[in-house]
Design a protein around this motif. Sequence first.
Motif, PDB file in Angstrom:
ATOM      1  N   ALA A  98     -81.578 -31.273  60.392  1.00 17.29           N
ATOM      2  CA  ALA A  98     -80.216 -31.714  60.068  1.00 17.29           C
ATOM      3  C   ALA A  98     -79.199 -30.635  60.449  1.00 17.29           C
ATOM      4  CB  ALA A  98     -80.111 -32.050  58.582  1.00 17.29           C
ATOM      5  N   LEU A  99     -79.529 -29.387  60.158  1.00 14.95           N
ATOM      6  CA  LEU A  99     -78.631 -28.287  60.538  1.00 14.95           C
ATOM      7  C   LEU A  99     -78.509 -28.172  62.056  1.00 14.95           C
ATOM      8  CD1 LEU A  99     -79.720 -25.537  57.991  1.00 14.95           C
ATOM      9  CD2 LEU A  99     -77.545 -26.759  58.040  1.00 14.95           C
ATOM     10  N   PRO A 113     -67.128 -33.387  59.493  1.00 17.50           N
ATOM     11  CA  PRO A 113     -67.280 -32.874  58.130  1.00 17.50           C
ATOM     12  C   PRO A 113     -68.373 -31.815  58.061  1.00 17.50           C
ATOM     13  CG  PRO A 113     -68.294 -35.035  58.317  1.00 17.50           C
ATOM     14  CD  PRO A 113     -67.589 -34.769  59.622  1.00 17.50           C
ATOM     15  N   ARG A 114     -68.229 -30.927  57.084  1.00 11.52           N
ATOM     16  CA  ARG A 114     -69.253 -29.906  56.870  1.00 11.52           C
ATOM     17  C   ARG A 114     -70.542 -30.568  56.407  1.00 11.52           C
ATOM     18  NH1 ARG A 114     -68.106 -24.477  54.745  1.00 11.52           N
ATOM     19  NH2 ARG A 114     -67.116 -23.668  56.592  1.00 11.52           N
ATOM     20  N   SER A 115     -71.635 -29.932  56.737  1.00  6.12           N
ATOM     21  CA  SER A 115     -72.946 -30.464  56.394  1.00  6.12           C
ATOM     22  C   SER A 115     -73.386 -29.960  55.022  1.00  6.12           C
ATOM     23  CB  SER A 115     -73.954 -30.018  57.452  1.00  6.12           C
ATOM     24  OG  SER A 115     -75.251 -30.306  57.037  1.00  6.12           O
ATOM     25  N   ARG A 116     -73.927 -30.860  54.227  1.00  2.00           N
ATOM     26  CA  ARG A 116     -74.501 -30.463  52.936  1.00  2.00           C
ATOM     27  C   ARG A 116     -75.884 -29.865  53.116  1.00  2.00           C
ATOM     28  NH1 ARG A 116     -72.297 -34.126  48.196  1.00  2.00           N
ATOM     29  NH2 ARG A 116     -70.308 -34.646  49.121  1.00  2.00           N
ATOM     30  N   ALA A 117     -76.449 -30.060  54.291  1.00  4.52           N
ATOM     31  CA  ALA A 117     -77.780 -29.518  54.568  1.00  4.52           C
ATOM     32  C   ALA A 117     -77.781 -27.994  54.431  1.00  4.52           C
ATOM     33  CB  ALA A 117     -78.248 -29.934  55.962  1.00  4.52           C
ATOM     34  N   HIS A 118     -76.656 -27.369  54.754  1.00 11.27           N
ATOM     35  CA  HIS A 118     -76.562 -25.915  54.621  1.00 11.27           C
ATOM     36  C   HIS A 118     -76.747 -25.499  53.161  1.00 11.27           C
ATOM     37  CE1 HIS A 118     -74.434 -22.002  54.336  1.00 11.27           C
ATOM     38  NE2 HIS A 118     -75.160 -21.775  55.404  1.00 11.27           N
ATOM     39  N   LEU A 119     -76.154 -26.245  52.255  1.00 17.16           N
ATOM     40  CA  LEU A 119     -76.289 -25.940  50.823  1.00 17.16           C
ATOM     41  C   LEU A 119     -77.740 -26.120  50.365  1.00 17.16           C
ATOM     42  CD1 LEU A 119     -73.044 -27.635  49.461  1.00 17.16           C
ATOM     43  CD2 LEU A 119     -73.439 -25.204  49.931  1.00 17.16           C
ATOM     44  N   VAL A 120     -78.415 -27.127  50.891  1.00 19.61           N
ATOM     45  CA  VAL A 120     -79.825 -27.353  50.556  1.00 19.61           C
ATOM     46  C   VAL A 120     -80.663 -26.190  51.079  1.00 19.61           C
ATOM     47  CG1 VAL A 120     -81.812 -28.875  50.885  1.00 19.61           C
ATOM     48  CG2 VAL A 120     -79.539 -29.851  50.501  1.00 19.61           C
ATOM     49  N   TYR A 121     -80.359 -25.737  52.292  1.00 10.08           N
ATOM     50  CA  TYR A 121     -81.095 -24.609  52.874  1.00 10.08           C
ATOM     51  C   TYR A 121     -80.912 -23.359  52.012  1.00 10.08           C
ATOM     52  CZ  TYR A 121     -83.295 -21.808  56.502  1.00 10.08           C
ATOM     53  OH  TYR A 121     -84.160 -21.000  57.193  1.00 10.08           O
TER      54      TYR A 121
END
Length: 142
Positions: A98-99, A113-121
């Motif tokens: 995803a990132l 839009p910014r990715s929420r995947a970064h927060l999950v990582y």
Amino acid sequence: MNTVWAAVAAATAFVWLGMVLAISFLEAPLKFRAPGVTLRIGLGIGRLVFRALNRVEAALAGVLVLAVAAGGLPAPVVVPTGLVVGLLLVQLGVVRPALNRRSDRVLAGEDGPRSRAHLVYVACESVKVLLLPVLGIAALSL
């Protein structure tokens, strides 16, 4: 239980911990503060660095699993090993793709839009930073 394999597990956990702390929590945020580093340059560098980190993490996970299995290590080592390896698999199999899709779009000049995947990582990295010393200390205690 074999104390040599326990020592290998402990050393592996602490090396892995050091790498995650150095790359994810030091290098990654600092590179964007360097003069002249744009978002595109930072993402390009980040992709290279994290690809290398993840390859080393996969190798360390392999060593850790081998040490735990070969050494017949007890549950206080097996459980955090399973959790840390599981987190890495989630990062590599779900979050990184995803990132990569998001960074591909940014590097191609698209905006979005910014990715929420970064927060999950980051959450996965944070949990690994909590689990790896637990694992290392448990292995050293054997």
